[in-house]
Design a protein around this motif. Structure first.
Motif, mmCIF file in Angstrom:
data_model
loop_
_atom_site.group_PDB
_atom_site.id
_atom_site.type_symbol
_atom_site.label_atom_id
_atom_site.label_comp_id
_atom_site.label_asym_id
_atom_site.label_seq_id
_atom_site.Cartn_x
_atom_site.Cartn_y
_atom_site.Cartn_z
ATOM 1 N N LEU A 67 102.870 52.945 148.797
ATOM 2 C CA LEU A 67 103.929 52.063 149.286
ATOM 3 C C LEU A 67 103.624 50.600 148.962
ATOM 4 C CD1 LEU A 67 104.771 53.660 152.741
ATOM 5 C CD2 LEU A 67 106.232 53.585 150.723
ATOM 6 N N LYS A 68 102.381 50.211 149.127
ATOM 7 C CA LYS A 68 102.009 48.839 148.790
ATOM 8 C C LYS A 68 102.182 48.590 147.297
ATOM 9 C CE LYS A 68 98.932 48.040 152.673
ATOM 10 N NZ LYS A 68 97.585 47.762 153.146
ATOM 11 N N HIS A 69 101.880 49.607 146.493
ATOM 12 C CA HIS A 69 102.056 49.492 145.043
ATOM 13 C C HIS A 69 103.540 49.385 144.681
ATOM 14 C CE1 HIS A 69 100.996 49.990 140.852
ATOM 15 N NE2 HIS A 69 101.923 50.925 140.747
ATOM 16 N N ALA A 70 104.401 50.057 145.430
ATOM 17 C CA ALA A 70 105.843 50.061 145.143
ATOM 18 C C ALA A 70 106.582 48.904 145.796
ATOM 19 C CB ALA A 70 106.449 51.388 145.611
ATOM 20 N N ALA A 71 105.882 48.004 146.467
ATOM 21 C CA ALA A 71 106.537 46.910 147.190
ATOM 22 C C ALA A 71 107.368 46.033 146.263
ATOM 23 C CB ALA A 71 105.502 46.076 147.933
ATOM 24 N N GLY A 72 106.901 45.779 145.069
ATOM 25 C CA GLY A 72 107.655 44.963 144.123
ATOM 26 C C GLY A 72 108.954 45.622 143.712
ATOM 27 N N HIS A 73 108.896 46.914 143.449
ATOM 28 C CA HIS A 73 110.108 47.661 143.095
ATOM 29 C C HIS A 73 111.099 47.665 144.258
ATOM 30 C CE1 HIS A 73 112.730 50.754 141.526
ATOM 31 N NE2 HIS A 73 112.527 51.461 142.622
ATOM 32 N N ILE A 74 110.595 47.877 145.456
ATOM 33 C CA ILE A 74 111.459 47.899 146.637
ATOM 34 C C ILE A 74 112.087 46.526 146.850
ATOM 35 C CG2 ILE A 74 111.444 48.150 149.159
ATOM 36 C CD1 ILE A 74 109.336 50.377 148.734
ATOM 37 N N ARG A 75 111.316 45.472 146.640
ATOM 38 C CA ARG A 75 111.852 44.119 146.772
ATOM 39 C C ARG A 75 112.959 43.874 145.746
ATOM 40 N NH1 ARG A 75 109.143 38.401 145.443
ATOM 41 N NH2 ARG A 75 110.564 37.125 146.669
ATOM 42 N N THR A 76 112.749 44.358 144.524
ATOM 43 C CA THR A 76 113.775 44.202 143.485
ATOM 44 C C THR A 76 115.051 44.936 143.866
ATOM 45 O OG1 THR A 76 112.055 44.033 141.797
ATOM 46 C CG2 THR A 76 114.270 44.574 141.039
ATOM 47 N N GLU A 77 114.915 46.150 144.371
ATOM 48 C CA GLU A 77 116.091 46.927 144.786
ATOM 49 C C GLU A 77 116.804 46.260 145.955
ATOM 50 O OE1 GLU A 77 117.441 49.632 143.233
ATOM 51 O OE2 GLU A 77 115.952 49.159 141.697
ATOM 52 N N LEU A 78 116.031 45.693 146.889
ATOM 53 C CA LEU A 78 116.645 44.970 148.007
ATOM 54 C C LEU A 78 117.395 43.739 147.500
ATOM 55 C CD1 LEU A 78 114.000 44.996 150.873
ATOM 56 C CD2 LEU A 78 116.261 46.042 150.901
ATOM 57 N N GLY A 79 116.840 43.097 146.491
ATOM 58 C CA GLY A 79 117.476 41.918 145.927
ATOM 59 C C GLY A 79 118.839 42.210 145.336
ATOM 60 N N LYS A 80 119.050 43.451 144.887
ATOM 61 C CA LYS A 80 120.343 43.830 144.316
ATOM 62 C C LYS A 80 121.427 43.960 145.384
ATOM 63 C CE LYS A 80 118.280 46.232 140.400
ATOM 64 N NZ LYS A 80 118.053 47.528 139.766
ATOM 65 N N VAL A 81 121.039 44.260 146.619
ATOM 66 C CA VAL A 81 122.045 44.462 147.666
ATOM 67 C C VAL A 81 122.108 43.314 148.678
ATOM 68 C CG1 VAL A 81 122.084 46.969 147.501
ATOM 69 C CG2 VAL A 81 120.439 45.889 149.004
ATOM 70 N N LEU A 82 121.021 42.548 148.797
ATOM 71 C CA LEU A 82 121.019 41.405 149.717
ATOM 72 C C LEU A 82 121.680 40.210 149.056
ATOM 73 C CD1 LEU A 82 117.443 41.434 151.276
ATOM 74 C CD2 LEU A 82 119.576 41.955 152.420
ATOM 75 N N LYS A 83 122.410 39.484 149.809
ATOM 76 C CA LYS A 83 123.063 38.277 149.313
ATOM 77 C C LYS A 83 122.302 37.053 149.821
ATOM 78 C CE LYS A 83 126.367 40.714 147.534
ATOM 79 N NZ LYS A 83 125.917 41.487 146.422
ATOM 80 N N LEU A 84 121.049 36.958 149.424
ATOM 81 C CA LEU A 84 120.204 35.845 149.838
ATOM 82 C C LEU A 84 119.689 35.102 148.611
ATOM 83 C CD1 LEU A 84 117.964 37.540 152.559
ATOM 84 C CD2 LEU A 84 119.868 35.996 152.943
ATOM 85 N N ARG A 85 119.402 33.842 148.803
ATOM 86 C CA ARG A 85 118.836 33.048 147.714
ATOM 87 C C ARG A 85 117.416 33.504 147.407
ATOM 88 N NH1 ARG A 85 119.721 26.804 147.055
ATOM 89 N NH2 ARG A 85 121.768 27.703 147.377
ATOM 90 N N HIS A 86 116.633 33.746 148.453
ATOM 91 C CA HIS A 86 115.246 34.192 148.297
ATOM 92 C C HIS A 86 115.101 35.545 148.996
ATOM 93 C CE1 HIS A 86 113.977 30.325 146.756
ATOM 94 N NE2 HIS A 86 114.665 29.751 147.745
ATOM 95 N N ILE A 87 114.622 36.510 148.260
ATOM 96 C CA ILE A 87 114.370 37.836 148.830
ATOM 97 C C ILE A 87 112.977 37.800 149.469
ATOM 98 C CG2 ILE A 87 114.222 40.307 148.325
ATOM 99 C CD1 ILE A 87 116.974 38.960 147.860
ATOM 100 N N PRO A 88 112.836 38.302 150.697
ATOM 101 C CA PRO A 88 111.529 38.247 151.360
ATOM 102 C C PRO A 88 110.471 39.051 150.600
ATOM 103 C CG PRO A 88 113.238 39.016 152.880
ATOM 104 C CD PRO A 88 113.861 38.907 151.551
ATOM 105 N N SER A 89 109.245 38.534 150.577
ATOM 106 C CA SER A 89 108.144 39.320 150.027
ATOM 107 C C SER A 89 107.826 40.418 151.039
ATOM 108 C CB SER A 89 106.932 38.441 149.766
ATOM 109 O OG SER A 89 106.455 37.897 150.972
#
Length: 118
Positions: A67-89
């Motif tokens: 899960l820690k290894h996949a955190a970047g991928h999960i953040r990228t996927e969240l960035g596609k659906v979140l309407k925020l300027r900065h996606i949380p790490s």
């Protein structure tokens, strides 16, 4: 940041990451996992995702590492659906509340057995 907005974002991240885990990340090390809570800082820069892990101790550790290894991928996927300027790490942390409650329950059962014997 508004407390209501932070809580809504926490719930949204919890739902989205749960959906990602149900759809399946392609890492075979990820076992049976449940998202129990998400904590986002007030400035929306960091998110800690608490997971409840099941299986042997080695399986739990492997799942947490995956899960820690996949955190970047999960953040990228969240960035596609979140309407925020900065996606949380994202960081993952083990939720031990279930283990703790099972330990307390076993202690209470032992006390009850001891009282019944006396």
């Amino acid at each position: 940041m508004s407390d209501v907005r932070v809580r809504k974002l926490q719930e949204f991240i919890k739902q989205e990451v749960s959906q990602m885990l149900m759809r399946g990340l392609k890492d075979p090390r990820i076992g049976f996992t449940t998202i129990t809570d998400v904590h986002v800082t007030g400035d929306l820069r960091e998110a800690t995702i608490y997971v409840s892990l099941f299986g042997s101790d080695k399986e739990k550790e492997d799942t947490l590492i995956a899960l820690k290894h996949a955190a970047g991928h999960i953040r990228t996927e969240l960035g596609k659906v979140l309407k925020l300027r900065h996606i949380p790490s994202i960081t993952f942390d083990k939720d031990t509340s279930l283990d703790y409650s099972m330990h307390i329950e076993s202690l209470l059962n032992e006390i009850k057995k001891d009282e019944e014997k006396n």
